[in-house]
Design an enzyme around this catalytic site. Structure first.
Site, PDB file in Angstrom:
ATOM      1  CG  HIS A 171      -2.192  -0.777   0.925  1.00  0.00           C
ATOM      2  ND1 HIS A 171      -2.154  -2.145   0.794  1.00  0.00           N
ATOM      3  CD2 HIS A 171      -3.473  -0.420   0.688  1.00  0.00           C
ATOM      4  CE1 HIS A 171      -3.367  -2.574   0.526  1.00  0.00           C
ATOM      5  NE2 HIS A 171      -4.183  -1.556   0.450  1.00  0.00           N
TER       6      HIS A 171
ATOM      7  CB  SER B 165      -1.153  -2.601  -7.591  1.00  0.00           C
ATOM      8  OG  SER B 165      -1.879  -3.087  -6.501  1.00  0.00           O
TER       9      SER B 165
ATOM     10  CE  LYS C 285      -9.083  -8.754 -14.546  1.00  0.00           C
ATOM     11  NZ  LYS C 285      -8.265  -7.731 -15.209  1.00  0.00           N
ATOM     12  CG  ASP C 286      -9.082 -10.537  -7.008  1.00  0.00           C
ATOM     13  OD1 ASP C 286      -8.425 -10.720  -8.048  1.00  0.00           O
ATOM     14  OD2 ASP C 286      -8.711  -9.794  -6.087  1.00  0.00           O
TER      15      ASP C 286
ATOM     16  CD  GLU D  73       4.467 -33.674  -1.773  1.00  0.00           C
ATOM     17  OE1 GLU D  73       4.564 -34.767  -2.353  1.00  0.00           O
ATOM     18  OE2 GLU D  73       3.379 -33.113  -1.563  1.00  0.00           O
TER      19      GLU D  73
END
Lengths: 406, 256
Positions: free
Chosen positions: A215, A219, A242-243, A286
């Site tokens: 913040h 972004s 959108k998410d 893994e």
């Protein structure tokens, strides 16, 4: 229309004046957080990572209610979850596959940051927090994989903890200290369970720092240029919806694996209970550790192998200074873009090498790819930054959008 | 954006190709058709019952099934009474009121008994080899049910020049042990007489026991498949709605 406030509205304002929780969230990921209007779907993965973290904690707490962290009972307690606990199979398959999907999401998130130069000034600390989260995730996932106490759990734990014995002088005592004994045994399982439960909450704290650091500058965006206030839109509702759409797509893929191929990402040998007397012929970690496992084994010296393996992640901390280009986004960096995809492919090949026995062709390829991994960071990234002529940057996000529309 | 996707697709397409080019020594396990595979996969109840019969008559003397309780057998289509009767055929150690060792009849809450008291005893009885517990066997081996089926039917004469060790048997699918397995060929035509009259060819017996053991390893498979289908319908509708909502909300920006 009445201008009189309702009782609920008054109560809400009374509470917000004293503890502004809703405003806090609204400022963080709501309508008060202005985000560039040109973010593409690669920017969904931060939210997805947060979602998977919550999913892992929720399923994990239920599993912990039924799991027994004792070497004689752990394996059977997992089977009891699978067979007798109501929807235990669903909870466990979501948790086990959730770990894999967490890494898929995080890898896309990291590569997105590398492609669009999100690590560059003024976002270096944001990038650091991300790397620390990734390291904490790796530790958490490693210890979680030990808990079912299958053959790969046991032998994976043995191999990975033994790496620390490469440290000169204090290596052996450190390994004994990690184990709580002279081999991977019940004390190891106990402490791994305790830490596996603890670390996700540490990750939540780190995520708060990560978002806080986000913040300060705001972004990044696909163009990598500073977003003017006119080119920003409120995070809510534009990016929240959108998410949500991206989450739907993600969950379709996730549930397809959970319900129809739940064991495809795991190793069959982990359905055999741990046996310290029987060493599997081919111990593999893994899939999400495989590139680093390949780097570890590419180097003939044990200590240097361990150094290279940890170095391959720690090097990310200095990436903001290794990259000498002031242009962030690879969109405007034709040469860097080429090397970025080469690096990406190199990572995939390293992963394959990690899944093979360390001999013959896989070992040779693994060594070439290990060399390239470090060569990319130490030479390609700085040199390309100096030599490359980036394409002209648009004056603003708005002008770029106008241009594209013409 | 398109370029990125194309490049990623190209990379992803190249890597498996290079992987398959280098993977050599693995034994090819042919894929079989199983009723339980696929999105709508189900177990055939009669086949499960035949498989249980094979387990009990052929496998159980050496291999345990410790994760499976008698009560679970109701899922094979048996009634509660039939399961009670099945459990009562077994005897379990217990104590009488004076604390002396006695045995009691099995209850539906009991689990399949272990064939050997301990690992040493098991190895001593089997030429040093330990017969694995079969509860999870189809999930615990690379190739799963396909591997198990072919292992059971993969006994043949060793190739020219290969000497098989004493007490070992050649099996072309037992790659983990250099194709030498301690278990002798167990399944033959008419090895069992099926209660439902199915002809007991070697192939049939091997399929039945494989399906039964896959049920033992994954008893919730049917619930998993059907729940998955319902969840997926929900998720697809949810995602389509979310997409249109997203389009609608973003359309506000163009109006400005």
């Amino acid at each position: 229309m009445s201008t009189e406030k309702s009782v609920w509205q008054k109560a809400f304002e009374w509470h917000e004046a004293r503890l502004p929780l809703v405003s806090f969230v609204d400022n963080a990921v709501g309508s008060k957080y202005p985000a560039p209007k040109n973010l593409n779907y690669f920017w969904n993965f931060g939210f997805l990572a947060g979602f998977v973290l919550v999913l892992m904690i929720m399923t994990g707490i239920v599993l912990a209610m039924n799991y027994v962290p004792h070497k004689d009972m752990a394996f059977d307690s997992v089977e009891r979850i699978m067979r007798d606990v109501n929807y235990g199979w669903l909870i466990r398959y979501m948790h086990a596959n959730g770990a894999s999907f967490f890494f898929i999401v995080i890898y896309i998130h990291i590569f997105r940051g590398m492609y669009y130069g999100s690590y560059k000034a003024p976002r270096e600390v944001l990038w650091w927090m991300g790397i620390i989260i990734y390291l904490a995730m790796m530790a958490t996932a490693f210890m979680g994989y030990v808990l079912p106490w299958g053959q790969m759990s046991f032998w994976g734990a043995t191999v990975i903890t033994n790496m620390f014995s490469a440290i000169p002088l204090i290596g052996e005592p450190i390994v004994t200290w990690l184990w709580g004994g002279f081999g991977v045994d019940n004390p190891t399982l106990n402490r791994f369970f305790a830490l596996h439960y603890l670390l996700p909450f540490v990750i939540i704290g780190l995520v708060v720092l990560h978002i806080w650091a986000l913040h300060i500058p705001g972004s990044n965006n696909p163009l990598g240029i500073e977003a003017a206030p006119a080119d920003k839109i409120p995070f809510h509702p534009y990016y929240t919806i959108k998410d949500v759409f991206g989450l739907g797509v993600f969950l379709i893929v996730f549930f397809a694996i959970v319900f129809w191929l739940p064991n495809s990402l795991g190793h069959p040998l982990n359905y055999v209970e741990a046996n310290p007397l029987v060493t599997p012929p081919h111990i593999v970690p893994e899939w999400y550790y495989l590139p680093f496992y390949a780097i570890l084994r590419a180097i003939p010296d044990k200590l240097l192998g361990v150094v290279a393996m940890f170095g391959s992640i720690l090097i990310l901390f200095v990436l903001p200074w290794l990259d000498t280009s002031r242009v962030r986004s690879a969109t405007f960096r034709p040469v860097f873009k080429l090397f970025f995809w080469l690096f990406f492919a190199n990572g995939l090949v390293l992963g394959w090498c990690g899944s093979q026995l360390a001999e013959g062709l896989p070992l040779i390829i693994g060594r070439i790819c290990t060399f390239w991994y470090f060569f990319h960071f130490f030479v390609i990234v700085p040199v390309v930054g100096w030599m490359e002529t980036p394409r002209p940057l648009p004056a603003s996000i708005g002008s770029s959008v106008l241009k594209a529309a013409e | 954006m398109k370029k990125i996707i194309l490049a990623a697709a190209a990379v992803l397409a190249l890597v498996p190709a290079s992987i398959s080019a280098f993977a050599a020594t693995e034994v090819h396990i042919p894929k079989e058709q199983w009723g339980f595979s696929g999105v709508f996969g189900k177990f055939d109840r009669m086949q499960l019952q035949r498989g249980l019969q094979v387990y009990k008559e052929v496998c159980a003397s050496c291999h345990g099934l410790k994760q499976v309780a008698f009560r679970n057998l109701e899922a094979l289509g048996y009634s509660e009474e039939q399961v009670k009767a099945f459990a009562a055929e077994y005897e379990f150690p217990t104590l009488d009121d004076e604390g002396s060792d006695i045995t009691r009849k099995g209850l539906t809450s009991d689990y399949f008994p272990k064939p050997y008291p301990n690992e040493k005893f098991a190895r001593a009885s089997n030429n040093g080899a330990l017969p694995p517990d079969l509860s999870l066997i189809t999930k615990a081996r690379e190739g799963g049910p396909d591997y198990l089926f072919h292992l059971l039917t993969g006994y043949e004469d060793p190739p020219q020049g290969m000497t098989v060790m004493d007490g070992m048997h050649y099996n072309k699918y037992f790659a983990d042990g250099n194709f030498q397995i301690a278990m002798a060929r167990q399944l033959n035509d008419d090895q069992v007489t099926y209660a439902d009259g199915t002809k007991a060819s070697t192939d049939q017996i091997a399929r039945d026991i494989t399906v039964f053991l896959h049920w033992a390893a994954e008893p919730n498979l049917e619930a998993r498949n059907s729940t998955g289908f319902r969840v997926m319908i929900y998720m697809v509708i949810f995602t389509i709605l979310a997409f249109f909502l997203k389009q609608r909300i973003w359309a506000r920006l163009e109006k400005k």
